[in-house]
Design a protein around this motif. Sequence first.
Motif, PDB file in Angstrom:
ATOM      1  N   GLN A  10      26.482  30.350  34.608  1.00  0.00           N
ATOM      2  CA  GLN A  10      27.344  31.500  34.893  1.00  0.00           C
ATOM      3  C   GLN A  10      28.775  31.245  34.426  1.00  0.00           C
ATOM      4  O   GLN A  10      29.409  32.112  33.829  1.00  0.00           O
ATOM      5  CB  GLN A  10      27.328  31.809  36.382  1.00  0.00           C
ATOM      6  N   ARG A  11      29.290  30.048  34.681  1.00  0.00           N
ATOM      7  CA  ARG A  11      30.662  29.694  34.311  1.00  0.00           C
ATOM      8  C   ARG A  11      30.852  29.770  32.793  1.00  0.00           C
ATOM      9  O   ARG A  11      31.899  30.177  32.310  1.00  0.00           O
ATOM     10  CB  ARG A  11      30.977  28.294  34.819  1.00  0.00           C
ATOM     11  N   ASN A  12      29.807  29.394  32.020  1.00  0.00           N
ATOM     12  CA  ASN A  12      29.920  29.416  30.563  1.00  0.00           C
ATOM     13  C   ASN A  12      29.669  30.793  29.972  1.00  0.00           C
ATOM     14  O   ASN A  12      30.310  31.179  29.000  1.00  0.00           O
ATOM     15  CB  ASN A  12      28.980  28.387  29.948  1.00  0.00           C
ATOM     16  N   LEU A  13      28.757  31.536  30.566  1.00  0.00           N
ATOM     17  CA  LEU A  13      28.466  32.870  30.035  1.00  0.00           C
ATOM     18  C   LEU A  13      29.474  33.905  30.505  1.00  0.00           C
ATOM     19  O   LEU A  13      29.873  34.787  29.750  1.00  0.00           O
ATOM     20  CB  LEU A  13      27.055  33.308  30.453  1.00  0.00           C
ATOM     21  N   ILE A  14      29.831  33.817  31.771  1.00  0.00           N
ATOM     22  CA  ILE A  14      30.776  34.776  32.353  1.00  0.00           C
ATOM     23  C   ILE A  14      31.875  33.987  33.055  1.00  0.00           C
ATOM     24  O   ILE A  14      31.844  33.789  34.265  1.00  0.00           O
ATOM     25  CB  ILE A  14      30.071  35.696  33.380  1.00  0.00           C
ATOM     26  N   PRO A  16      35.226  32.949  34.986  1.00  0.00           N
ATOM     27  CA  PRO A  16      35.979  33.721  35.966  1.00  0.00           C
ATOM     28  C   PRO A  16      37.256  34.308  35.368  1.00  0.00           C
ATOM     29  O   PRO A  16      37.977  33.624  34.638  1.00  0.00           O
ATOM     30  CB  PRO A  16      36.291  32.706  37.066  1.00  0.00           C
ATOM     31  N   ARG A  17      37.500  35.570  35.656  1.00  0.00           N
ATOM     32  CA  ARG A  17      38.691  36.303  35.198  1.00  0.00           C
ATOM     33  C   ARG A  17      39.377  36.892  36.414  1.00  0.00           C
ATOM     34  O   ARG A  17      38.726  37.359  37.341  1.00  0.00           O
ATOM     35  CB  ARG A  17      38.303  37.464  34.281  1.00  0.00           C
ATOM     36  N   CYS A  18      40.683  36.859  36.396  1.00  0.00           N
ATOM     37  CA  CYS A  18      41.453  37.425  37.491  1.00  0.00           C
ATOM     38  C   CYS A  18      41.246  38.941  37.521  1.00  0.00           C
ATOM     39  O   CYS A  18      41.479  39.625  36.527  1.00  0.00           O
ATOM     40  CB  CYS A  18      42.930  37.089  37.339  1.00  0.00           C
ATOM     41  N   VAL A  19      40.828  39.449  38.678  1.00  0.00           N
ATOM     42  CA  VAL A  19      40.597  40.886  38.807  1.00  0.00           C
ATOM     43  C   VAL A  19      41.914  41.661  38.903  1.00  0.00           C
ATOM     44  O   VAL A  19      41.927  42.878  38.774  1.00  0.00           O
ATOM     45  CB  VAL A  19      39.722  41.204  40.043  1.00  0.00           C
ATOM     46  N   LEU A  20      43.014  40.953  39.103  1.00  0.00           N
ATOM     47  CA  LEU A  20      44.305  41.627  39.241  1.00  0.00           C
ATOM     48  C   LEU A  20      45.084  41.681  37.941  1.00  0.00           C
ATOM     49  O   LEU A  20      45.724  42.680  37.635  1.00  0.00           O
ATOM     50  CB  LEU A  20      45.147  40.938  40.324  1.00  0.00           C
ATOM     51  N   CYS A  21      45.038  40.598  37.125  1.00  0.00           N
ATOM     52  CA  CYS A  21      45.848  40.589  35.895  1.00  0.00           C
ATOM     53  C   CYS A  21      45.030  40.273  34.643  1.00  0.00           C
ATOM     54  O   CYS A  21      45.550  40.393  33.541  1.00  0.00           O
ATOM     55  CB  CYS A  21      47.006  39.600  36.045  1.00  0.00           C
ATOM     56  N   GLY A  22      43.774  39.852  34.789  1.00  0.00           N
ATOM     57  CA  GLY A  22      42.936  39.574  33.634  1.00  0.00           C
ATOM     58  C   GLY A  22      43.077  38.173  33.073  1.00  0.00           C
ATOM     59  O   GLY A  22      42.425  37.810  32.095  1.00  0.00           O
ATOM     60  N   ASP A  23      43.915  37.341  33.676  1.00  0.00           N
ATOM     61  CA  ASP A  23      44.104  35.962  33.237  1.00  0.00           C
ATOM     62  C   ASP A  23      42.864  35.130  33.606  1.00  0.00           C
ATOM     63  O   ASP A  23      41.957  35.612  34.278  1.00  0.00           O
ATOM     64  CB  ASP A  23      45.354  35.390  33.924  1.00  0.00           C
ATOM     65  N   ASP A  30      37.612  34.753  40.982  1.00  0.00           N
ATOM     66  CA  ASP A  30      38.010  35.845  40.103  1.00  0.00           C
ATOM     67  C   ASP A  30      39.458  36.224  40.374  1.00  0.00           C
ATOM     68  O   ASP A  30      39.810  37.398  40.429  1.00  0.00           O
ATOM     69  CB  ASP A  30      37.068  37.043  40.287  1.00  0.00           C
ATOM     70  N   LEU A  31      40.292  35.213  40.568  1.00  0.00           N
ATOM     71  CA  LEU A  31      41.742  35.342  40.730  1.00  0.00           C
ATOM     72  C   LEU A  31      42.386  34.182  39.989  1.00  0.00           C
ATOM     73  O   LEU A  31      41.860  33.072  40.000  1.00  0.00           O
ATOM     74  CB  LEU A  31      42.140  35.254  42.205  1.00  0.00           C
ATOM     75  N   ALA A  33      45.657  31.476  39.482  1.00  0.00           N
ATOM     76  CA  ALA A  33      46.439  30.726  40.472  1.00  0.00           C
ATOM     77  C   ALA A  33      47.688  31.498  40.893  1.00  0.00           C
ATOM     78  O   ALA A  33      48.057  31.506  42.063  1.00  0.00           O
ATOM     79  CB  ALA A  33      46.827  29.367  39.901  1.00  0.00           C
ATOM     80  N   GLY A  34      48.318  32.196  39.949  1.00  0.00           N
ATOM     81  CA  GLY A  34      49.526  32.954  40.264  1.00  0.00           C
ATOM     82  C   GLY A  34      49.259  34.097  41.226  1.00  0.00           C
ATOM     83  O   GLY A  34      49.972  34.273  42.216  1.00  0.00           O
ATOM     84  N   CYS A  35      48.232  34.897  40.937  1.00  0.00           N
ATOM     85  CA  CYS A  35      47.906  36.030  41.813  1.00  0.00           C
ATOM     86  C   CYS A  35      47.407  35.526  43.162  1.00  0.00           C
ATOM     87  O   CYS A  35      47.725  36.125  44.192  1.00  0.00           O
ATOM     88  CB  CYS A  35      46.863  36.929  41.160  1.00  0.00           C
ATOM     89  N   LEU A  36      46.644  34.438  43.166  1.00  0.00           N
ATOM     90  CA  LEU A  36      46.171  33.877  44.427  1.00  0.00           C
ATOM     91  C   LEU A  36      47.355  33.445  45.295  1.00  0.00           C
ATOM     92  O   LEU A  36      47.378  33.696  46.498  1.00  0.00           O
ATOM     93  CB  LEU A  36      45.250  32.686  44.159  1.00  0.00           C
ATOM     94  N   GLY A  37      48.353  32.825  44.668  1.00  0.00           N
ATOM     95  CA  GLY A  37      49.538  32.400  45.412  1.00  0.00           C
ATOM     96  C   GLY A  37      50.386  33.561  45.896  1.00  0.00           C
ATOM     97  O   GLY A  37      51.089  33.440  46.892  1.00  0.00           O
ATOM     98  N   ASP A  38      50.315  34.698  45.199  1.00  0.00           N
ATOM     99  CA  ASP A  38      51.118  35.865  45.593  1.00  0.00           C
ATOM    100  C   ASP A  38      50.499  36.678  46.718  1.00  0.00           C
ATOM    101  O   ASP A  38      51.184  37.503  47.325  1.00  0.00           O
ATOM    102  CB  ASP A  38      51.325  36.788  44.392  1.00  0.00           C
ATOM    103  N   LEU A  39      49.208  36.483  46.974  1.00  0.00           N
ATOM    104  CA  LEU A  39      48.565  37.277  48.019  1.00  0.00           C
ATOM    105  C   LEU A  39      49.144  36.924  49.389  1.00  0.00           C
ATOM    106  O   LEU A  39      49.278  35.746  49.719  1.00  0.00           O
ATOM    107  CB  LEU A  39      47.052  37.030  48.027  1.00  0.00           C
ATOM    108  N   PRO A  40      49.480  37.918  50.190  1.00  0.00           N
ATOM    109  CA  PRO A  40      50.034  37.639  51.516  1.00  0.00           C
ATOM    110  C   PRO A  40      48.946  37.144  52.470  1.00  0.00           C
ATOM    111  O   PRO A  40      47.926  37.798  52.659  1.00  0.00           O
ATOM    112  CB  PRO A  40      50.589  38.996  51.965  1.00  0.00           C
TER     113      PRO A  40
END
Length: 88
Positions: A10-14, A16-23, A30-31, A33-40
Amino acid sequence: MVNNWLKIIQRNLIPPRCVLCGDTGFADLDLCAGCLGDLPRNLCCCYRCGEPFASELALPSLCGRCLKRSPQFDETYAPICTVTRCRI
Ligand SMILES: [Zn+2]
Ligand SMILES: [Zn+2]
């Protein structure tokens, strides 16, 4: 063992992509590190319903609503605060 192979495939075929910014995802999430750190974080909340408290408490506590009338469940795990009023 099978679960591990599935994760590798799964990791090689798909990847993980951030669902918030696409990084690129962080730690198989699916987040990024930046968006994960920004979540309250909902660090101080009623342990029964997850309602955020305005101020920090030392012990696990119940909110007024749960003290008044206990819900049909024992505990809630709500790690992310989605209510803006908890950021007072
Ligand atoms: Zn992101
Ligand atoms: Zn509560």
